[in-house]
Design a protein around this motif. Structure first.
Motif, mmCIF file in Angstrom:
data_model
loop_
_atom_site.group_PDB
_atom_site.id
_atom_site.type_symbol
_atom_site.label_atom_id
_atom_site.label_comp_id
_atom_site.label_asym_id
_atom_site.label_seq_id
_atom_site.Cartn_x
_atom_site.Cartn_y
_atom_site.Cartn_z
ATOM 1 N N THR A 99 0.836 -1.202 0.000
ATOM 2 C CA THR A 99 0.000 0.000 0.000
ATOM 3 C C THR A 99 0.871 1.253 0.000
ATOM 4 O OG1 THR A 99 -1.741 1.219 1.192
ATOM 5 C CG2 THR A 99 -0.273 -0.145 2.540
ATOM 6 N N PRO A 100 0.729 2.114 -1.024
ATOM 7 C CA PRO A 100 -0.056 1.952 -2.237
ATOM 8 C C PRO A 100 0.437 0.747 -3.040
ATOM 9 C CG PRO A 100 0.742 4.224 -2.020
ATOM 10 C CD PRO A 100 1.453 3.414 -1.010
ATOM 11 N N PRO A 121 -4.244 2.471 -2.514
ATOM 12 C CA PRO A 121 -3.877 2.239 -1.124
ATOM 13 C C PRO A 121 -4.925 1.398 -0.401
ATOM 14 C CG PRO A 121 -4.922 4.363 -1.284
ATOM 15 C CD PRO A 121 -4.907 3.788 -2.693
ATOM 16 N N SER A 135 -7.013 1.511 3.181
ATOM 17 C CA SER A 135 -7.309 2.454 4.254
ATOM 18 C C SER A 135 -6.906 1.885 5.615
ATOM 19 C CB SER A 135 -8.798 2.804 4.263
ATOM 20 O OG SER A 135 -9.558 1.700 4.739
ATOM 21 N N TYR A 153 4.697 9.271 -1.158
ATOM 22 C CA TYR A 153 3.917 9.903 -2.224
ATOM 23 C C TYR A 153 2.418 9.907 -1.929
ATOM 24 C CZ TYR A 153 8.158 9.562 -5.058
ATOM 25 O OH TYR A 153 9.442 9.687 -5.533
ATOM 26 N N ALA A 154 1.986 9.167 -0.933
ATOM 27 C CA ALA A 154 0.560 9.029 -0.654
ATOM 28 C C ALA A 154 0.022 10.264 0.070
ATOM 29 C CB ALA A 154 0.304 7.780 0.180
ATOM 30 N N ASP A 155 -1.184 10.659 -0.293
ATOM 31 C CA ASP A 155 -1.843 11.768 0.403
ATOM 32 C C ASP A 155 -2.119 11.361 1.843
ATOM 33 O OD1 ASP A 155 -1.875 13.246 -1.953
ATOM 34 O OD2 ASP A 155 -3.868 12.528 -2.522
ATOM 35 N N SER A 172 -4.766 8.611 3.233
ATOM 36 C CA SER A 172 -5.239 7.697 2.193
ATOM 37 C C SER A 172 -4.929 6.244 2.519
ATOM 38 C CB SER A 172 -4.618 8.052 0.836
ATOM 39 O OG SER A 172 -3.197 7.887 0.874
ATOM 40 N N ARG A 204 3.362 14.814 -6.573
ATOM 41 C CA ARG A 204 1.919 14.705 -6.324
ATOM 42 C C ARG A 204 1.125 15.662 -7.200
ATOM 43 N NH1 ARG A 204 2.049 15.079 0.233
ATOM 44 N NH2 ARG A 204 2.545 12.920 0.742
ATOM 45 N N ARG A 235 1.100 14.318 -10.657
ATOM 46 C CA ARG A 235 0.234 13.133 -10.700
ATOM 47 C C ARG A 235 -1.229 13.548 -10.811
ATOM 48 N NH1 ARG A 235 0.647 9.987 -5.328
ATOM 49 N NH2 ARG A 235 -0.829 11.590 -4.657
ATOM 50 N N SER A 266 -4.301 7.000 -8.088
ATOM 51 C CA SER A 266 -3.021 6.437 -7.657
ATOM 52 C C SER A 266 -2.442 7.256 -6.515
ATOM 53 C CB SER A 266 -2.027 6.412 -8.820
ATOM 54 O OG SER A 266 -0.736 6.033 -8.377
ATOM 55 N N GLN A 267 -1.834 6.565 -5.559
ATOM 56 C CA GLN A 267 -1.137 7.229 -4.458
ATOM 57 C C GLN A 267 0.370 6.966 -4.520
ATOM 58 O OE1 GLN A 267 -2.388 9.358 -2.156
ATOM 59 N NE2 GLN A 267 -4.303 9.263 -3.299
#
Length: 364
Positions: free
Chosen positions: A167-168, A175, A177, A203-205, A208, A286, A289, A306-307
């Motif tokens: 994850t992602p 991802p 949760s 890179y993930a928000d 997320s 980001r 993306r 995408s994350q």
């Protein structure tokens, strides 16, 4: 007797590879490219040059290449412990996250044991499992290109030793949760080690995916990360795991001696000290993306959010082949997965614009 005569002797038995190795598929890396005009978007590498502090640390350490590195990686483990709020005894390092993953599987799996993971996911999973003599259990992704956690939990047997949650997810970018991971950890027997593979977590928000360190403090799972992606140290090979002291000690025991070079260790420490600069680079990726995803949606492409530092296009074999031919002709290297789709790394805006123009011309 000459080698030629030895080979023709009827009673001569030659060495053979053990069964799992003889039938092992080769890992397929992202294609490499050189020369002007080539956009290398197949390997999810950072398109930025190394962080200046990391490059300086490598240059300084290069003068001591005649000496072995610290096999225990004490400085790096202590720096990671401070950075993540754990103890150095809970940190194990290896040559990239894939190296640490091999240490995990080697340390926990006997021949015939099972490792459960989603598929499609990281290409190295089934290879490392089969190399250890264990059995890979692939669970198809759900319709949203993410992990089907109910099916993964149902696949657990008495032989299951490890579950891998990416994850992602690579290559789809989807991802898992926090609540879903926590419910999964509650449903899985505590004797099964659940590895949360977060190679792209930077890179993930925010929010997320799971808060893996918080989950680690409540469950005996492992948090697996790398310096290869957001930190831009793919060429030096250094990754790490956060695990209970007993598991972490086992991972250090199964590690190849001196596998993480002194240059890699110094660069990783310096990268952690340059967190703000790294974060600025991640924010730019980001932003790109999000821009690419919005434009592709307007073109009619149906993408899952995408994350990671990449985008995923689900494609049947005809579309996949057509896209790869078009990308190759345009000098853009992407990662194609036969029968599944195409993964495209998000890079600088000029390269990303080339991708957008090509996909606009090839929209389904």
């Amino acid at each position: 007797m000459t080698p030629e005569q030895l080979l023709t002797r009827p009673d001569t038995a030659l060495p053979t590879l053990r069964g799992p190795v003889a039938g092992l598929p080769s890992y397929v890396p992202g294609r490499r490219g050189a020369g002007a005009g080539i956009a290398a978007l197949a390997s999810n590498e950072s398109h930025y040059e190394p962080l200046p502090a990391a490059a300086a640390a490598v240059a300084d350490a290069a003068g001591r290449m005649n000496r072995y590195p610290d096999m225990a990686a004490v400085e790096l483990r202590e720096r990671l412990a401070t950075h993540l709020g754990v103890t150095a005894g809970e940190v194990a390092v290896g040559p990239g996250s894939v190296g640490v993953l091999q240490q995990i599987i080697t340390g926990l799996c006997d021949a015939g044991d099972e490792v459960v993971f989603a598929w499609r996911s990281f290409e190295a999973y089934p290879i490392l499992v089969e190399l250890a003599g264990a059995r890979p259990v692939r669970i198809p992704l759900d319709e949203a290109e993410g992990h089907d956690l109910d099916a993964m939990a149902a696949a657990v047997t008495d032989r299951t030793k490890v579950i891998l949650l990416c994850t992602p997810n690579n290559p789809t970018g989807v991802p898992i949760s926090h609540d879903r991971v926590e419910a999964f950890l509650q449903a899985v027997p505590s004797k099964v080690l659940v590895v949360i593979d977060e190679a792209y977590v930077e890179y993930a928000d925010a929010g997320s995916g799971p808060d893996s360190l918080a989950l680690y403090r409540r469950y005996p799972n492992v948090c697996l990360r790398t310096f290869s992606k957001a930190y831009g140290l793919a060429g030096l090979r250094v990754g790490y795991a956060i695990a209970t002291p007993a598991i972490a000690e086992g991972l250090r025991r199964t590690a190849l001696p001196f596998a993480v070079s002194a240059l890699a260790q110094k660069a990783a420490v310096a990268s952690l000290d340059a967190e703000e600069e790294m974060a600025a680079r991640v924010a730019a990726v980001r932003q790109e993306r999000a821009r690419m995803a919005a434009e592709l949606a307007a073109q009619g492409w149906k993408l899952q959010p995408s994350q990671g530092n990449f985008l995923w296009i689900r494609a049947d074999e005809d579309l996949r082949a057509r896209l790869v031919d078009a990308f190759d002709a345009a000098g853009i290297l992407v990662r194609a997965y036969q029968g599944d789709g195409v993964r495209i790394t998000v890079a600088d805006s000029a390269s990303n614009n080339r991708v957008l123009r090509l996909l606009a011309a090839n929209a389904a």
